[in-house]
Design a protein around this motif. Structure first.
Motif, mmCIF file in Angstrom:
data_model
loop_
_atom_site.group_PDB
_atom_site.id
_atom_site.type_symbol
_atom_site.label_atom_id
_atom_site.label_comp_id
_atom_site.label_asym_id
_atom_site.label_seq_id
_atom_site.Cartn_x
_atom_site.Cartn_y
_atom_site.Cartn_z
ATOM 1 N N ASP A 1 0.915 -1.239 -0.047
ATOM 2 C CA ASP A 1 0.158 0.048 0.030
ATOM 3 C C ASP A 1 0.692 1.251 -0.042
ATOM 4 O O ASP A 1 0.365 2.190 -0.441
ATOM 5 N N HIS A 2 1.973 1.149 0.422
ATOM 6 C CA HIS A 2 3.028 2.187 0.462
ATOM 7 C C HIS A 2 3.685 2.526 -0.727
ATOM 8 O O HIS A 2 4.432 3.268 -0.849
ATOM 9 N N CYS A 3 3.486 1.766 -1.725
ATOM 10 C CA CYS A 3 4.259 1.780 -2.954
ATOM 11 C C CYS A 3 3.148 2.186 -4.090
ATOM 12 O O CYS A 3 2.169 1.793 -3.918
ATOM 13 N N ASP A 4 3.921 2.851 -5.091
ATOM 14 C CA ASP A 4 3.220 3.149 -6.138
ATOM 15 C C ASP A 4 3.422 2.454 -7.544
ATOM 16 O O ASP A 4 2.963 2.706 -8.588
ATOM 17 N N ALA A 5 4.634 1.665 -7.409
ATOM 18 C CA ALA A 5 4.986 0.832 -8.559
ATOM 19 C C ALA A 5 5.538 -0.193 -8.013
ATOM 20 O O ALA A 5 6.355 -0.433 -7.215
ATOM 21 N N ALA A 6 5.355 -1.365 -8.733
ATOM 22 C CA ALA A 6 6.395 -2.620 -8.829
ATOM 23 C C ALA A 6 7.018 -2.499 -10.464
ATOM 24 O O ALA A 6 6.528 -2.264 -11.314
ATOM 25 N N LEU A 7 8.170 -3.074 -10.441
ATOM 26 C CA LEU A 7 9.197 -3.037 -11.615
ATOM 27 C C LEU A 7 10.030 -4.196 -11.621
ATOM 28 O O LEU A 7 10.621 -4.825 -10.733
ATOM 29 N N VAL A 8 10.426 -4.540 -13.075
ATOM 30 C CA VAL A 8 11.516 -5.345 -13.174
ATOM 31 C C VAL A 8 12.908 -4.591 -13.135
ATOM 32 O O VAL A 8 12.900 -3.475 -13.868
ATOM 33 N N GLY A 9 13.768 -5.260 -12.244
ATOM 34 C CA GLY A 9 14.950 -4.453 -12.521
ATOM 35 C C GLY A 9 16.371 -5.148 -12.792
ATOM 36 O O GLY A 9 16.148 -6.622 -12.569
ATOM 37 N N ILE A 10 17.249 -4.766 -13.230
ATOM 38 C CA ILE A 10 18.587 -5.365 -13.304
ATOM 39 C C ILE A 10 19.500 -4.878 -12.495
ATOM 40 O O ILE A 10 19.988 -3.701 -12.842
ATOM 41 N N GLU A 11 20.210 -5.375 -11.529
ATOM 42 C CA GLU A 11 21.346 -4.954 -11.023
ATOM 43 C C GLU A 11 22.680 -5.417 -11.321
ATOM 44 O O GLU A 11 22.586 -6.637 -11.725
ATOM 45 N N ILE A 12 23.639 -4.483 -11.686
ATOM 46 C CA ILE A 12 25.020 -5.053 -12.137
ATOM 47 C C ILE A 12 25.801 -4.743 -10.723
ATOM 48 O O ILE A 12 25.910 -3.848 -10.242
ATOM 49 N N VAL A 13 26.291 -5.840 -10.296
ATOM 50 C CA VAL A 13 27.235 -6.150 -9.098
ATOM 51 C C VAL A 13 28.523 -5.650 -9.645
ATOM 52 O O VAL A 13 29.023 -6.369 -10.374
ATOM 53 N N GLU A 14 29.304 -4.729 -8.923
ATOM 54 C CA GLU A 14 30.313 -4.250 -9.190
ATOM 55 C C GLU A 14 31.071 -3.828 -7.901
ATOM 56 O O GLU A 14 30.828 -2.691 -7.572
ATOM 57 N N SER A 15 31.882 -4.875 -7.476
ATOM 58 C CA SER A 15 32.332 -4.263 -6.018
ATOM 59 C C SER A 15 33.533 -3.160 -6.266
ATOM 60 O O SER A 15 34.361 -3.335 -7.390
ATOM 61 N N ARG A 16 33.701 -2.506 -5.327
ATOM 62 C CA ARG A 16 35.221 -1.623 -5.551
ATOM 63 C C ARG A 16 36.251 -2.222 -5.115
ATOM 64 O O ARG A 16 37.541 -2.066 -4.905
ATOM 65 N N ILE A 17 36.162 -3.512 -4.440
ATOM 66 C CA ILE A 17 37.252 -4.485 -4.073
ATOM 67 C C ILE A 17 37.650 -5.372 -4.944
ATOM 68 O O ILE A 17 36.899 -6.129 -5.630
ATOM 69 N N ALA A 18 38.924 -5.275 -5.364
ATOM 70 C CA ALA A 18 39.542 -6.596 -6.230
ATOM 71 C C ALA A 18 39.458 -7.670 -5.326
ATOM 72 O O ALA A 18 39.613 -7.963 -4.537
ATOM 73 N N ASP A 19 38.978 -8.940 -6.448
ATOM 74 C CA ASP A 19 39.115 -10.106 -5.881
ATOM 75 C C ASP A 19 38.361 -10.383 -4.478
ATOM 76 O O ASP A 19 38.774 -10.734 -3.351
ATOM 77 N N TRP A 20 37.076 -9.963 -4.598
ATOM 78 C CA TRP A 20 36.349 -10.045 -3.455
ATOM 79 C C TRP A 20 35.560 -11.332 -3.184
ATOM 80 O O TRP A 20 34.478 -11.089 -2.329
#
Length: 251
Positions: free
Chosen positions: A117-136
């Protein structure tokens, strides 16, 4: 004398500004989840990021956790530009956009219906995971949390009915990179119902340094396909069948 929180926040901020990676051996590890959240807040402030969204999860022991998700927010056809040498993973997800604030409500937890009820939309999303840490791949969890759970960017797909959350197993995820299919399986969420994580964060026991849930923010609810490793850069098509296909590029 600089604290672990200060030292880590400065290193992660420098990596973001320099679009570079930092060697894990040079980084201190936050003492606990609260220290990691404090690092997030310092990086967010130093970078001048807007509090545009949240990446939510549940830690071992059942504690709700979250990381700021400042973006960049992309759309189908856009390009995610990564740091040289960064390991990238593609996650097909469902998200909600808040239409109203959800202030902390101790002793009176929100229900799933109230969250919707507190939301005005549901969406499909794509997250790109990219850490700032090398070899994480073997990083201690508090350090991973301090680095915003590896948030790189987020592609906002089309709006969908809220009923999509009721049976994600009826959906199929696939990820294609430069013509090669890297992943194709039925959608599956680690918590069953993707809204479990968002609801847990709405009902967290105490406020965090970054504050609460605000109207207009995006909350992404977690991957439906795990983290699909991108072995190379190039054009990507991520599908959540039969709902949508989102095209973008990794560079």
């Amino acid at each position: 004398m600089a604290t672990t929180i200060d030292t880590l926040a400065e290193a992660l901020t420098a990596a973001r500004r320099g679009h570079s990676l930092v060697d894990i051996s040079t980084l201190p590890v936050p003492a606990d989840i609260d220290a990691a959240l404090a690092v997030q807040a310092k990086v967010q402030k130093a970078m001048g990021y807007a509090d545009a969204g949240w990446k939510v999860s549940i830690a071992e022991g059942g504690r709700p956790i979250a990381a700021p998700m400042p973006g960049p927010y992309l759309k189908s056809g856009d390009t995610h530009r990564s740091a040289h040498g960064a390991e990238l993973r593609v996650e097909i997800e469902l998200a909600v956009r808040l239409g109203r604030d959800m202030p902390l409500r101790p002793g009176n937890p929100y229900t799933r219906a109230e969250l919707i009820d507190h939301c005005d939309a549901a969406l499909v999303g794509i997250e790109i995971v990219e850490s700032r840490i090398a070899d994480w791949t073997h990083v201690a969890f508090p350090l991973w949390l301090a680095d915003a759970l590896g948030h790189g960017s987020y592609l906002l797909g089309p709006e969908v009915p809220f009923s999509i959350f009721d049976d994600v197993s009826a959906l199929t995820c696939s990820v294609e990179l430069d013509g090669d299919v890297l992943y194709e399986r039925p959608a599956e969420h680690a918590n069953g119902d993707p809204l479990v994580t968002a609801l847990a964060w709405a009902n967290r026991p105490a406020e965090t340094p970054l504050g609460g849930l605000k109207a207009g923010q995006i909350i992404t609810t977690g991957s439906l396909c795990g983290g699909v490793l991108a072995p190379t850069l190039g054009p990507v098509i991520a599908r959540l069948d039969p709902v949508t296909a989102i095209s973008f590029a990794l560079a």
